[in-house]
Scaffold this motif. Structure first.
Motif, PDB file in Angstrom:
ATOM      1  N   ALA A 160      49.088 105.004  17.398  1.00 54.17           N
ATOM      2  CA  ALA A 160      48.033 104.471  18.258  1.00 54.17           C
ATOM      3  C   ALA A 160      46.682 105.011  18.201  1.00 54.17           C
ATOM      4  CB  ALA A 160      48.491 104.237  19.729  1.00 54.17           C
ATOM      5  N   LEU A 161      45.732 104.262  18.519  1.00 59.57           N
ATOM      6  CA  LEU A 161      44.161 104.907  18.397  1.00 59.57           C
ATOM      7  C   LEU A 161      43.833 104.910  19.991  1.00 59.57           C
ATOM      8  CD1 LEU A 161      41.648 105.607  17.282  1.00 59.57           C
ATOM      9  CD2 LEU A 161      40.950 103.190  17.440  1.00 59.57           C
ATOM     10  N   GLY A 199      48.385  94.999  15.599  1.00 60.72           N
ATOM     11  CA  GLY A 199      49.209  93.828  15.660  1.00 60.72           C
ATOM     12  C   GLY A 199      49.528  93.721  17.299  1.00 60.72           C
ATOM     13  N   ARG A 200      49.104  94.484  18.100  1.00 61.34           N
ATOM     14  CA  ARG A 200      49.486  94.152  19.491  1.00 61.34           C
ATOM     15  C   ARG A 200      48.136  94.088  20.096  1.00 61.34           C
ATOM     16  NH1 ARG A 200      54.292  98.212  20.662  1.00 61.34           N
ATOM     17  NH2 ARG A 200      55.769  97.726  18.921  1.00 61.34           N
ATOM     18  N   ARG A 201      47.831  93.666  21.336  1.00 60.73           N
ATOM     19  CA  ARG A 201      46.881  93.763  22.442  1.00 60.73           C
ATOM     20  C   ARG A 201      46.596  95.080  22.709  1.00 60.73           C
ATOM     21  NH1 ARG A 201      46.255  89.222  26.888  1.00 60.73           N
ATOM     22  NH2 ARG A 201      44.249  90.244  26.710  1.00 60.73           N
TER      23      ARG A 201
END
Length: 377
Positions: free
Chosen positions: A325-326, A348-350
């Motif tokens: 994750a960023l 690909g995720r919110r």
């Protein structure tokens, strides 16, 4: 549910079967009242803007009833439909009133306005509003009593910071990029560390350094005029108005000249950017203040990224982070425990925001997916 969204067109052709779309929307309980008003008055000719796109019309709903939508998707669809229907509605009628008040030798102006007929505003619902200012019923030549003077002290306000939306509009205004690339340009500037900020955009030290360095040593590479000319020539190629070979040859000559100039100052440019890059990375890795008074920063181990204090080994405070994750700092602290809050971005995720402390009360139900989820941005 809607037409191709990546378009700058403000035109809706009758060939799209707009009357049929309105009739389909009338079958949807959410829009039946508004759509039937248009059908009953036979209003099937839309008001249109000046911008045209040969490839795609303005965004419009197809009339097909959508299935299950998430909240944000439902709001977006609702806006598209109501904006579409509003294009066919009557004009809004507003009455304006200007009053000139004379005090001694000075004139003072008061302006007021009120909406007489809502027209298209009724169709927009909560997405648009008109500010009304009601003035008393003054008469020409009426004498008023002055209660007394009032001296108001104000300061000039700075211009608002750019947001993602206003930046894209500014690029369009300057003729930079295309409707398909402007958002990508902005995303690239963020990914390379030139820009930061979630709502209002700020230029990083690296971004400023790149700008200043290029203008000092190779001004042409950052030329708005040159970029705009290249964009215009590419657009002419797509419209069949320019010879691709001539455009490519012209571009090759310009780039060759620019790159030779850049090469001559390559070492100086590199030195200027290196210090700015280090400073930007240091700021980006800083997530907030540790309870010991030090800075909580991103650190890397063989297991991945985690958060640690820069006062290590005197302070051994650490926090785990989601994998792959960023992590972005929000310059905010948790109301429950005072630990910094960060934004987590995964492909690909919110994105969502979270407190760094895994023991925080805000994460009490995170293990139960039915009861709680990470807060969305």
């Amino acid at each position: 549910m809607i037409s191709y969204p990546r378009t700058s067109s403000q035109k809706l052709s009758v060939e799209l079967g707009l009357d049929e779309v309105i009739r389909k929307l009338a079958e949807n309980p959410s829009y039946s009242v508004l759509a039937r008003k248009l059908i009953e008055s036979k209003k099937f000719a839309p008001s249109q803007g000046k911008k045209d796109d040969p490839a795609h019309p303005a965004i419009f709903p197809t009339g097909e009833k959508p299935g299950a939508l998430r909240t944000v998707e439902s709001k977006l669809y609702d806006l598209v439909v109501k904006r579409f229907l509003a294009c066919f509605a009557d004009s809004l009628v507003k009455e304006s009133l200007s009053v000139i008040l004379r005090l001694g030798k000075e004139n003072y102006l008061a302006n007021g306005s009120t909406v007489l007929k809502k027209g298209w505003l009724e169709f927009f619902g909560g997405y648009a509003s008109i500010k009304e200012t009601l003035l008393p019923d003054y008469k020409d030549g009426q004498v008023l009593r002055v209660k007394g003077p009032e001296l108001i002290e104000k300061e000039t306000q700075p211009p608002k910071r750019f947001t993602a939306a206003s930046t894209v509009r500014e690029l369009e205004k300057k003729g930079l990029g295309t409707k398909a690339t402007r958002s990508q340009i902005l995303e690239t500037l963020f990914n390379r560390g030139y820009l930061t900020g979630s709502k209002s955009i700020q230029v990083t030290e690296l971004g400023l350094s790149v700008y200043r360095t290029l203008h000092s040593y190779c001004d042409e590479i950052a030329s708005v005029k040159l970029t705009r000319e290249i964009e215009a020539e590419v657009e002419q190629i797509s419209e069949g108005k320019a010879d691709p070979d001539k455009v490519v040859e012209h571009g090759r000559k310009d780039l060759d000249k620019i790159l030779r100039k850049f090469k001559e100052s390559e070492e100086k440019i590199g030195k200027n950017l290196l210090s700015a890059l280090k400073e930007t990375r240091r700021e980006q890795n800083k997530l907030g203040e540790c309870k010991c008074g030090g800075d909580l920063i991103l650190r890397k181990s063989r297991f991945g990224l985690f958060v640690g204090c820069n006062n290590y080994p005197d302070c051994k405070q650490t926090y785990p982070l989601p994998k792959n994750a960023l992590i972005q700092s929000l310059d905010q602290v948790c109301e429950k425990c005072g630990t910094p809050i960060v934004k987590v971005i995964r492909k690909g995720r919110r994105p969502f925001v979270m407190c760094l402390d895994p023991q925080c009360l805000t994460k009490a139900n995170w293990g139960n997916k039915k009861e709680a989820r990470p807060p969305k941005e």
